[in-house]
Design a protein around this motif. Structure first.
Motif, PDB file in Angstrom:
ATOM      1  N   GLY A 262      66.810  18.806  88.443  1.00 57.76           N
ATOM      2  CA  GLY A 262      67.384  20.062  88.899  1.00 57.76           C
ATOM      3  C   GLY A 262      66.488  21.233  88.559  1.00 57.76           C
ATOM      4  N   THR A 263      67.080  22.296  88.050  1.00 56.56           N
ATOM      5  CA  THR A 263      66.355  23.491  87.594  1.00 56.56           C
ATOM      6  C   THR A 263      66.890  23.832  86.214  1.00 56.56           C
ATOM      7  OG1 THR A 263      66.080  24.311  89.859  1.00 56.56           O
ATOM      8  CG2 THR A 263      65.822  25.901  88.078  1.00 56.56           C
TER       9      THR A 263
ATOM     10  N   PHE B 263      61.658  25.162  84.698  1.00 59.19           N
ATOM     11  CA  PHE B 263      61.233  24.020  85.509  1.00 59.19           C
ATOM     12  C   PHE B 263      62.090  23.918  86.776  1.00 59.19           C
ATOM     13  CE2 PHE B 263      60.943  22.797  81.006  1.00 59.19           C
ATOM     14  CZ  PHE B 263      59.684  22.249  80.886  1.00 59.19           C
ATOM     15  N   GLN B 264      61.492  23.386  87.836  1.00 56.47           N
ATOM     16  CA  GLN B 264      62.267  23.002  89.015  1.00 56.47           C
ATOM     17  C   GLN B 264      61.738  21.673  89.547  1.00 56.47           C
ATOM     18  OE1 GLN B 264      62.409  25.141  93.118  1.00 56.47           O
ATOM     19  NE2 GLN B 264      64.307  25.686  92.037  1.00 56.47           N
ATOM     20  N   ALA B 265      62.641  20.695  89.673  1.00 53.63           N
ATOM     21  CA  ALA B 265      62.258  19.391  90.207  1.00 53.63           C
ATOM     22  C   ALA B 265      62.108  19.484  91.720  1.00 53.63           C
ATOM     23  CB  ALA B 265      63.304  18.339  89.849  1.00 53.63           C
TER      24      ALA B 265
ATOM     25  N   TRP C 101      70.211  25.389  84.871  1.00 45.20           N
ATOM     26  CA  TRP C 101      70.535  26.604  85.596  1.00 45.20           C
ATOM     27  C   TRP C 101      71.113  26.260  86.954  1.00 45.20           C
ATOM     28  CZ3 TRP C 101      66.037  30.696  84.968  1.00 45.20           C
ATOM     29  CH2 TRP C 101      66.112  31.246  83.682  1.00 45.20           C
ATOM     30  N   LYS C 102      72.114  27.022  87.353  1.00 42.94           N
ATOM     31  CA  LYS C 102      72.712  26.860  88.671  1.00 42.94           C
ATOM     32  C   LYS C 102      71.772  27.438  89.727  1.00 42.94           C
ATOM     33  CE  LYS C 102      76.883  28.007  91.310  1.00 42.94           C
ATOM     34  NZ  LYS C 102      78.186  28.721  91.280  1.00 42.94           N
ATOM     35  N   VAL C 103      71.644  26.729  90.831  1.00 41.08           N
ATOM     36  CA  VAL C 103      70.765  27.148  91.919  1.00 41.08           C
ATOM     37  C   VAL C 103      71.587  27.224  93.196  1.00 41.08           C
ATOM     38  CG1 VAL C 103      68.745  26.546  93.294  1.00 41.08           C
ATOM     39  CG2 VAL C 103      68.728  26.166  90.833  1.00 41.08           C
ATOM     40  N   GLY C 104      71.423  28.329  93.925  1.00 39.67           N
ATOM     41  CA  GLY C 104      72.253  28.563  95.102  1.00 39.67           C
ATOM     42  C   GLY C 104      71.630  28.145  96.407  1.00 39.67           C
ATOM     43  N   GLY C 105      70.734  27.196  96.408  1.00 42.00           N
ATOM     44  CA  GLY C 105      70.137  26.742  97.664  1.00 42.00           C
ATOM     45  C   GLY C 105      68.942  25.854  97.406  1.00 42.00           C
ATOM     46  N   VAL C 106      68.311  25.455  98.488  1.00 45.57           N
ATOM     47  CA  VAL C 106      67.111  24.620  98.415  1.00 45.57           C
ATOM     48  C   VAL C 106      65.892  25.517  98.612  1.00 45.57           C
ATOM     49  CG1 VAL C 106      65.859  22.703  99.470  1.00 45.57           C
ATOM     50  CG2 VAL C 106      68.360  22.618  99.289  1.00 45.57           C
TER      51      VAL C 106
ATOM     52  N   VAL D 263      57.102  20.185 100.057  1.00 48.78           N
ATOM     53  CA  VAL D 263      58.167  19.584  99.269  1.00 48.78           C
ATOM     54  C   VAL D 263      59.322  20.577  99.170  1.00 48.78           C
ATOM     55  CG1 VAL D 263      56.568  18.169  97.913  1.00 48.78           C
ATOM     56  CG2 VAL D 263      57.255  20.431  97.063  1.00 48.78           C
ATOM     57  N   SER D 264      60.465  20.091  98.723  1.00 42.89           N
ATOM     58  CA  SER D 264      61.638  20.936  98.530  1.00 42.89           C
ATOM     59  C   SER D 264      62.209  20.701  97.142  1.00 42.89           C
ATOM     60  CB  SER D 264      62.711  20.626  99.579  1.00 42.89           C
ATOM     61  OG  SER D 264      62.224  20.847 100.886  1.00 42.89           O
ATOM     62  N   SER D 265      62.906  21.695  96.635  1.00 40.97           N
ATOM     63  CA  SER D 265      63.562  21.530  95.341  1.00 40.97           C
ATOM     64  C   SER D 265      64.691  20.522  95.464  1.00 40.97           C
ATOM     65  CB  SER D 265      64.128  22.877  94.861  1.00 40.97           C
ATOM     66  OG  SER D 265      65.119  23.353  95.762  1.00 40.97           O
ATOM     67  N   THR D 266      65.014  19.896  94.350  1.00 40.96           N
ATOM     68  CA  THR D 266      66.121  18.950  94.316  1.00 40.96           C
ATOM     69  C   THR D 266      67.152  19.450  93.323  1.00 40.96           C
ATOM     70  OG1 THR D 266      65.122  17.584  92.580  1.00 40.96           O
ATOM     71  CG2 THR D 266      64.593  17.030  94.865  1.00 40.96           C
ATOM     72  N   LEU D 267      68.397  19.022  93.520  1.00 41.83           N
ATOM     73  CA  LEU D 267      69.488  19.526  92.697  1.00 41.83           C
ATOM     74  C   LEU D 267      69.738  18.684  91.465  1.00 41.83           C
ATOM     75  CD1 LEU D 267      71.836  20.509  95.617  1.00 41.83           C
ATOM     76  CD2 LEU D 267      70.443  22.007  94.220  1.00 41.83           C
ATOM     77  N   SER D 268      69.194  17.461  91.438  1.00 44.49           N
ATOM     78  CA  SER D 268      69.372  16.610  90.265  1.00 44.49           C
ATOM     79  C   SER D 268      68.340  15.508  90.286  1.00 44.49           C
ATOM     80  CB  SER D 268      70.778  16.008  90.240  1.00 44.49           C
ATOM     81  OG  SER D 268      70.994  15.225  91.386  1.00 44.49           O
TER      82      SER D 268
END
Length: 571
Positions: free
Chosen positions: A427-428, A314-316, A441-446, A566-571
């Motif tokens: 997050g992801t 998943f990715q928010a 999962w750690k994500v290294g960018g948007v 839209v863009s991914s969010t980190l949390s």
């Protein structure tokens, strides 16, 4: 210490080559290569000997070295592992007595430091400049002044006064914390790679917050007021506040605001008065409900309980509903729904938000009740977990409203639906089992997405039935490669790994989805897939391209109701 310590263009490229670095658009990596520009920025920062400087995104160290030359202590926060590892060695070789601490972390999640910074000086990554600036100001009240280098358009927005064309959410939220002004421009030519835009310097000096304790409700009102710039306040605030038109107009008039005005005419003081009149955080709680896209959905055999075993990544994303919770009589659980497709959302006990409130209430000793107001933006039955997101937001809002601090919300979320635990986490993450056994999962960018929102709906059970009836093959998953692409912030690699086992079933039930997917492939997007059970189609895109032709083609299709970026969010 001499200016020979500063990096020149050859130094920057050599350092990048040393660690095999290709500058990432996803992380907004554009490195300064001009020592004169660095000196000018450092001079404009007006540093004092006892300052502790917080630098976000130091990169290869161009600005870091300029700051350290002044003899100040620098705390540098860098998200890229390779850059964070390289920077101490670079500084030690050029300024061996410098006081530097490097922290390998995501600045958007930064909440505490051993040293208390007094100044922020940073070349902020373009794609997250505003949220990082606001997060730092919120987390570190010891920062009393600062100088940030941002995209010129963003610089103009940050310092814009009420009533100007570019005044908006960044302007008024920064004004909550500080007085800001433009102090110069920086040409694109001083960066490597050369960006497509010029940069601007913004200086700020912190002042006392206008209403301590009211920041959250004030910021919620700011977001609401600017969510539709062309609409009058009485029209745009009514659904956001969960009030009728007459009540909204009365509220605005009571605090001296013209109900026919628009959000760009209001200053911080106006929003404070409105928040004070509307209600305090103790009696009214709001939470955002974030949509998700599925990067990978692998469907295995059906279990005895009727669910399929899944591997679900998943990715928010920042497409959100808003859930507001206010007290009601014990045992009463009511919900009203407004916004997009509101008529398609049940308002009885079938609503997942109502189920969530009832489930949480069952974990609390004292009798409670709640009035829920949901403002919809997430597509209904669109494969983006809108109902689950509303349920998760309801759990968080009701936990705050009822002060249920000792309840494990994740365990309650699992009782409500398979997607609710991820909506709670954000997050992801990868989910196993029904998709509710999660690992972040750690994500290294948007990551940036274009969503083609269908005019039709698909029910999740119907899509799974079609998957079973069609006897679709189970695919070999590339979860490790996908995780590596996410950690590197490599959108191009990620696009090649997107996969959804349910996509053929969704296309079988809604054949026009094939044409939607084909448009993305012809446009050259990084990747595309049906999200979840569909029918929303998600295109992973390069934020540097406008994809205007794809947007026009999608909007011309009768099957597509709306196209959203839209863009991914980190949390």
């Amino acid at each position: 210490m001499t200016s020979q310590a500063l990096l020149n263009p050859a130094d920057v490229r050599a350092l990048a080559e040393q660690i095999g670095l290709r500058p990432s658009k996803q992380r907004g990596q554009n490195f300064m290569v001009d020592a004169n520009s660095v000196r000018r920025i450092v001079t404009a920062a007006q540093l004092r000997p006892d300052d502790v400087v917080l630098e976000i995104g130091p990169g290869l160290g161009s600005l870091t070295l300029g700051l350290l030359e002044k003899g100040v202590e620098v705390v540098a926060v860098e998200i890229d592992d390779r850059l964070a590892d390289l920077l101490p060695a670079t500084v030690a070789a050029r300024l061996p007595e410098a006081r530097l601490r490097v922290i390998n972390a995501d600045a958007l999640k930064l909440s505490q430091l051993e040293q208390q910074p007094t100044v922020l000086v940073a070349n902020l990554p373009y794609n997250v400049a505003v949220p990082v600036l606001l997060q730092v100001l919120a987390a570190f009240p010891t920062i009393q002044r600062g100088l940030v280098l941002v995209q010129q358009e963003v610089a103009d927005r940050l310092v814009a006064p009420p009533g100007s064309k570019v005044y908006g959410v960044p302007s008024v939220k920064l004004a909550w914390y500080a007085d800001a002004q433009r102090v110069g421009s920086v040409p694109a030519s001083v960066f490597w790679p050369v960006p497509h835009v010029e940069s601007g310097l913004v200086s700020f000096t912190r002042h006392d917050e206008p209403a301590p304790g009211l920041r959250e409700p004030v910021f919620n009102l700011i977001d609401a007021a600017f969510s539709a710039r062309r609409k009058m306040l009485r029209a745009v605030l009514a659904p956001k506040l969960g009030l009728g038109s007459a009540d909204t107009e009365a509220l605005l008039r009571a605090v001296g605001i013209d109900p026919t005005a628009r959000g760009e005419t209001l200053g911080v003081a106006d929003f404070v008065r409105l928040a004070q009149r509307y209600g305090s955080a103790e009696t009214l709680v709001r939470e955002r409900a974030q949509a998700k896209v599925n990067l990978l959905l692998h469907v295995k055999a059906k279990r005895p309980d009727g669910y399929h075993e899944l591997v679900n990544v998943f990715q928010a994303v920042d497409l959100c509903d808003e859930v507001t919770a206010s007290p009601a009589s014990p045992g009463e659980f009511r919900v009203t729904v407004s916004g997009e497709q509101a008529a398609a959302v049940p308002t009885d006990e079938r609503n997942l938000a109502v189920k969530a409130a009832q489930a949480l209430a069952g974990q609390i000793a004292q009798p409670v009740g709640v009035q829920l107001r949901i403002v919809k933006q997430i597509p209904v039955a669109g494969g983006m977990a809108g109902g689950s997101a509303d349920a998760a937001a309801t759990l968080k809002a009701c936990a705050r409203l009822w002060e249920a601090t000792d309840v494990n919300l994740t365990e309650v979320a699992k009782q409500i639906g398979a997607d609710v635990p991820f909506a709670l986490l954000g997050g992801t993450a990868v989910g196993y089992g029904r998709g509710d056994e999660l690992t972040a999962w750690k994500v290294g960018g948007v990551f940036h997405w274009l969503l083609a929102i269908s005019a039709h709906e698909l029910s999740t059970p119907a899509v799974f039935r079609a998957f079973d009836e069609l006897a679709l093959p189970s695919t070999e998953i590339a979860a490790d490669a996908l995780r590596a692409a996410l950690e590197k912030g490599d959108a191009e690699a990620l696009g090649q790994l997107l996969h959804n086992d349910l996509q053929p079933a969704a296309v079988h039930l809604l054949p026009e989805l094939a044409e939607v997917l084909a448009l993305g492939e012809r446009d050259g997007v990084y990747g595309c897939l049906v999200s979840g059970s569909g029918p929303t189609v998600a295109f992973l895109i390069d934020p540097g391209k406008d994809h205007a032709a794809l947007v026009s083609s999608l909007e011309a299709l009768p099957a597509i109701r709306q196209v959203r970026r839209v863009s991914s969010t980190l949390s």
